[in-house]
Design a protein around this motif. Sequence first.
Motif, PDB file in Angstrom:
ATOM      1  N   LYS A 105     -18.538 -20.772   7.366  1.00  0.00           N
ATOM      2  CA  LYS A 105     -19.399 -19.303   6.879  1.00  0.00           C
ATOM      3  C   LYS A 105     -20.464 -20.311   6.581  1.00  0.00           C
ATOM      4  O   LYS A 105     -21.651 -18.920   7.035  1.00  0.00           O
ATOM      5  CB  LYS A 105     -18.727 -18.688   5.418  1.00  0.00           C
ATOM      6  N   LEU A 145     -22.017 -19.579  10.692  1.00  0.00           N
ATOM      7  CA  LEU A 145     -21.950 -18.407  10.860  1.00  0.00           C
ATOM      8  C   LEU A 145     -23.654 -17.385  10.108  1.00  0.00           C
ATOM      9  O   LEU A 145     -24.134 -16.725  10.436  1.00  0.00           O
ATOM     10  CB  LEU A 145     -21.153 -17.717  10.308  1.00  0.00           C
ATOM     11  N   ASP A 146     -23.356 -18.087   8.856  1.00  0.00           N
ATOM     12  CA  ASP A 146     -24.162 -17.013   8.777  1.00  0.00           C
ATOM     13  C   ASP A 146     -26.162 -17.678   8.722  1.00  0.00           C
ATOM     14  O   ASP A 146     -26.870 -17.091   8.300  1.00  0.00           O
ATOM     15  CB  ASP A 146     -24.677 -17.763   6.559  1.00  0.00           C
ATOM     16  N   SER A 157     -22.884 -18.206  16.293  1.00  0.00           N
ATOM     17  CA  SER A 157     -21.402 -17.997  17.229  1.00  0.00           C
ATOM     18  C   SER A 157     -20.595 -18.545  17.275  1.00  0.00           C
ATOM     19  O   SER A 157     -20.017 -18.136  17.709  1.00  0.00           O
ATOM     20  CB  SER A 157     -22.234 -16.254  17.616  1.00  0.00           C
ATOM     21  N   ALA A 171     -13.376 -17.360   7.901  1.00  0.00           N
ATOM     22  CA  ALA A 171     -14.654 -16.663   7.734  1.00  0.00           C
ATOM     23  C   ALA A 171     -14.760 -16.014   9.443  1.00  0.00           C
ATOM     24  O   ALA A 171     -16.197 -15.299   8.875  1.00  0.00           O
ATOM     25  CB  ALA A 171     -14.991 -18.413   7.802  1.00  0.00           C
ATOM     26  N   HIS A 172     -14.630 -16.360  10.586  1.00  0.00           N
ATOM     27  CA  HIS A 172     -14.291 -15.513  11.082  1.00  0.00           C
ATOM     28  C   HIS A 172     -14.072 -14.820  11.223  1.00  0.00           C
ATOM     29  O   HIS A 172     -15.000 -13.470  11.816  1.00  0.00           O
ATOM     30  CB  HIS A 172     -14.451 -16.841  12.927  1.00  0.00           C
ATOM     31  N   GLU A 223     -13.934 -12.470   9.301  1.00  0.00           N
ATOM     32  CA  GLU A 223     -14.578 -11.913   7.893  1.00  0.00           C
ATOM     33  C   GLU A 223     -15.948 -11.383   9.023  1.00  0.00           C
ATOM     34  O   GLU A 223     -17.110 -10.555   8.513  1.00  0.00           O
ATOM     35  CB  GLU A 223     -14.914 -12.292   6.926  1.00  0.00           C
ATOM     36  N   ALA A 224     -16.618 -12.422   9.924  1.00  0.00           N
ATOM     37  CA  ALA A 224     -17.998 -11.535  10.562  1.00  0.00           C
ATOM     38  C   ALA A 224     -17.769 -11.652  11.594  1.00  0.00           C
ATOM     39  O   ALA A 224     -18.942 -11.312  12.257  1.00  0.00           O
ATOM     40  CB  ALA A 224     -18.205 -13.232  10.507  1.00  0.00           C
TER      41      ALA A 224
END
Length: 338
Positions: free
Chosen positions: A177, A180-181, A185, A209-210, A212-213
Amino acid sequence: MAIKRTRNVTMTDVATRSGVSRTTVSFVLSNRENANIPDSTRKRVLEAVDALGYRPNAGAQALAAQKSDWYGLITEIVTAPFAVDIIKGVQDKAWDERKFVLIASSEGDPAMETAAIEKLLEQRVEGLIYATTWHRSVTLPQAALEVPTVLINCFDPDDRFACVVPDEEMGGYRAAKRLLDAGHSRVAFINLDPAMPAAVGRRAGFDRAHAEAGITVDPDLVAYGHAEADGGYDAAAALLDSPRPPTAFFCGNDRMAMGAYDAIKERGLRIPQDIAVVGFDNQEIISQFLRPRLTTVALPFEQMGAMGVTMLAGLIAGEPLSTNRMLIDCPLLERASV
């Protein structure tokens, strides 16, 4: 020159010096309630104890009370960096409970483990703690069932023992996360050997985490570095030389992150400007001395040691545990590699 020891002072010696019976001495030293011992007699006994240097026989006390105030800790390599943190957590928490810890090294040898447990039981420890330096399934000798026993950083496949383990999935989630944050990508994951519990948990967190994104994990960005720096280097080099290289690496441990650093720098890329890196373990000799300093997820060894003592104390007291497997949080330590 060695100091010559005088003979052991006995309770009878204390009784003779203070002019009371041995039973009276025993009652005074054990703070026996309702013994109706006058304060003057109690004072005389304690003065005799001080004058003679009397020390109670701990073994006899433990035998009589079925309580020793000692916990036994078995660990495979007492000099390993992570084992030291577990030992500190155990000792500090045990001291808070006014308990002491007997430590036995097993060197990962089943015969030594059995001998260590037997010897600790002979010392009438109230309970046992068994700790490993890496998260895995273990099978303890049958003798470990004779007293309350708690496992740290490992678990029993038959669920016979309570255990304290790191929350690997949450740690993997936090690492992914963070990347990603930061806007990445295409995050590559250089994982441990796939069958290891840590690898399974960290991959689950990475995938969550992926999800959720709203990003599908590219299977071409998942590699295995076998927990070694060379493995991290080889995996990172192959990924960086691929047609669609990643812009960030999550490495399953700090050793592999160290190898990834070398592969990145060999290609003239900068950390974190061109490639971000997050590790796992917080092995301080690596994470704090890489340049730039490595952002990593910490394994909570000291906290696991302390929680193990808390759970053991509860078991000894006959208190029900809220769970037989306690998960301890793995925090993200922000440094300079993202």
